[in-house]
Every structure is written in C-alpha cells, then in structure tokens.
Motif scaffolding. Sequence first.
Motif, mmCIF file in Angstrom:
data_model
loop_
_atom_site.group_PDB
_atom_site.id
_atom_site.type_symbol
_atom_site.label_atom_id
_atom_site.label_comp_id
_atom_site.label_asym_id
_atom_site.label_seq_id
_atom_site.Cartn_x
_atom_site.Cartn_y
_atom_site.Cartn_z
ATOM 1 N N ASN A 83 -85.766 -9.404 -12.012
ATOM 2 C CA ASN A 83 -84.508 -10.022 -11.581
ATOM 3 C C ASN A 83 -84.758 -11.326 -10.841
ATOM 4 N N ASP A 123 -82.554 -9.875 -6.076
ATOM 5 C CA ASP A 123 -82.519 -8.441 -5.852
ATOM 6 C C ASP A 123 -81.822 -8.123 -4.539
ATOM 7 N N THR A 124 -81.489 -6.853 -4.357
ATOM 8 C CA THR A 124 -81.030 -6.349 -3.074
ATOM 9 C C THR A 124 -82.214 -5.675 -2.385
ATOM 10 N N LEU A 125 -82.511 -6.129 -1.193
ATOM 11 C CA LEU A 125 -83.625 -5.585 -0.415
ATOM 12 C C LEU A 125 -83.046 -4.809 0.764
ATOM 13 N N GLU A 126 -83.238 -3.503 0.756
ATOM 14 C CA GLU A 126 -82.742 -2.651 1.827
ATOM 15 C C GLU A 126 -83.872 -2.350 2.805
ATOM 16 N N THR A 130 -79.508 -5.128 4.938
ATOM 17 C CA THR A 130 -79.621 -5.292 3.487
ATOM 18 C C THR A 130 -79.466 -6.770 3.175
ATOM 19 N N TYR A 131 -80.368 -7.281 2.350
ATOM 20 C CA TYR A 131 -80.425 -8.724 2.110
ATOM 21 C C TYR A 131 -80.523 -9.023 0.620
ATOM 22 N N GLN A 132 -79.992 -10.161 0.244
ATOM 23 C CA GLN A 132 -80.320 -10.712 -1.067
ATOM 24 C C GLN A 132 -81.724 -11.291 -0.981
ATOM 25 N N GLU A 151 -77.986 -14.902 6.126
ATOM 26 C CA GLU A 151 -77.987 -13.443 6.234
ATOM 27 C C GLU A 151 -78.870 -12.960 7.376
ATOM 28 N N GLN A 210 -91.384 -3.427 -2.655
ATOM 29 C CA GLN A 210 -90.465 -3.605 -3.782
ATOM 30 C C GLN A 210 -91.075 -4.499 -4.856
#
Length: 396
Positions: free
Chosen positions: A196, A199-202, A208-210, A227, A259
Amino acid sequence: MSFAAQIKIPATYMRGGTSKGVFFKLEDLPQEAQVAGKIRDQVLLRVIGSPDPYGKQVDGMGGATSSTSKTVILAKSTQENHDVDYLFGQVAIDKPFVDWSGNCGNLTAAVGAFAINNGLVCAKKIPENGICTVHIWQKNIGKTILAHVPITNGQVQETGDFELDGVTFPAAEVQIEFLDPADDGEDGGAMFPTGNLVDTLEVPNIGTYQATFINAGIPTIFLNASELGLDGTELQDVINSDTKILEKFETIRAYGAKQMGLIQDISEAANRQHTPKIAFVAPSKSYTSSSAKEVKAEDTDLLVRALSMGKLHHAMMGTAAVAIGTAAAIPGTLVNLAAGGGEREAVRFGHPSGTLRVGAQAIKENDQWVVKKAVMSRSARILMEGWVRIPADSLK
C-alpha cells in the motif's frame, strides 16, 4: 600489574554531507577485525568511544550524535564493474552495539574521494581534470551507487563554492546517484512492503496514524506532522528536549518496523536502532532554520523532519532523502500529498538546517512502481588522517 599496550590503526576522519566518521581500509584493520563479528564491533566501539553512559564519547572519535558516531570500512570491490566495496557501521552512543542494517547516504559522498586517495580506484579512470565516476557497491544493502568526484590536477578537489545546508563551509560538489534504490525483496519485502502507498498504523495506548512505509535508500516510516500534534517546522531542541515525545516516536517506530516486516516483535527494535527511520511531513510554510536562515514557503515543496538513533536529525540523512525523493515521485504517498500531489521528478524539502533538493525517476511496470535512480548533491572533505589508537585488549 600489567596493562594492555595501545595499538595503531591507519584511519582517515572525514566529513561526508552532514555527517562525519572514521574511515578504514579493510586491509589496515587488525587481522581479527577484518571479518564481521564480535572483535570487529569491539574495535569500532573503542575507536568511537562507546558505550558511554555520559553520552559524550569523550574517550573516542565520536561526536555524541547519530551524525558523528559512524564508521566506514572500504576495500577493492569483489563485484564486477565496481571499484570499491563500502560497508557502513552506525555505532550506538550509550550501548555496546554497532548497527549494520543500513547505509549512510551522507558518508557515501566521502567514499569516492577516500577510494581514489587510497588506491582503490584504477589510476586509468582518474582524469587529470574533470570528473571521476566511482562505482560503489554498498554492502549493507546490496546496491550500486555512483559518486561523481571532481578532480583537479590529478587530485580529488575538496574545496569549492557548493553550499549544503547543515554544513558550515562551502566545498566541492559531489553528485551521488543511487541506482535502483528500492528494496528488491529481501529484509522486509518490496519498495512498499505492505503493498500500500498509505497504511493505518495502530500503536496501542498512543494512537492511530496514517503512514507510508517505504524501502528506498533506507527503510522509512513517514507520518503526517498534523496527526502528531506538530507542524513540520520544529527544530532539534523542540523535539530532543522532550523525552515524552522521543519515547512516543520510538514506540511508533517499533510498531512500524513490525508492520513493515523488519522485525517479528517490537522488542527487537531496540537492537535495530539505525533502521527503519521515522519522519514526519507537512505542507510548505515559512520558518527560521537552526542557523537563523529564513526559509520561505515558496522555497520548498514540503517540510520533512526525520529522527535518527532516537533523536531529531539536525539536517537530513542522505538515505532518508532518497526515501523522500522516491516517495515524492509516486502519486498518493503521504510525502507526495504533502508536496501537493501529482507526478514529479524532483522535490525540494525544508529540514531543520535549511533546504535540500533530491530527484527520483519513478515509473510503473506491471502495475508496480519502480524507481530507477535517485540523485542528490553532497560534498566531502578529509578532516584528519593518520592513525587511531585503541587498547590492545579490544581484540580479545
């Protein structure tokens, strides 16, 4: 009581870009340190002055920052059509650890000059006046880099009028080409390891971040400054004096590394300090650099701040600049969007010390983004040459 004698090792202390480090020819190292392993690491740690619980590296050649705690080992290349093999070791300051997981793009600018000066480049390649193109095999990441080194009267030209923000004095320009800078499938996968662009990083208990994860130049995690509660104009003191935000960045980096597939468990990030890098981006705005230089919004396409070895970098790591240029060239990444989106082959970004321009050629092949090369200009200079001394018991 007997004490270990000191031993002498031929070495050169060089600045490359906005970094400096101790350079060695492989054959000049003690026999036990000519191969990878415990002894080599012990030698380099002692040369630099680590681990130092005081964080100063007073008893070594290090400068107590990620930019100045570096070592380079060079040898005639074992690769066809290359001049020199380049191995980079990032030395931790407060831990007994040398990180071999990535390259240093800044010191790459000094590799060509060192290779020429130390007989690692065939004399027939070196013009009396002009440019000598040194083909470098970067052993840490298995990539080819071209360094275009200026030559005057048969000697490497080090002085000149090229100015690099983050370096006090002007010098001769050295253009660096990172060929095929994206990862080819090892150690974390392809250029975009998750497949991708965003992504979404939790991150548990933090947020939670882009994020854009990219393997180009060096594995890098890009986040949006907004953010994080930042605006992208921050200088070193703002970030590095705040232990809570540094801990936050390190935790985010650990989860991002997992990730990306670089580590299996977040605890492993502590022993992988050099990679991945973590950076945050923002749209252009005016700010005052660390040297009191006014950087106007119209002078940049976007703002980028990056951390190295747990601290905000005073300028920009060369390898991270490759990642920035690559991501900027690919529509839809956070870096590209911060720069205004669309296709582009070059980007000028603002960093704490000023601005830097980097170019990248990105194309789509079989519905996958491919970057042929990234290009930037740096400078390099010998600061001192001779021998470093370390206690002989470093070889035990």
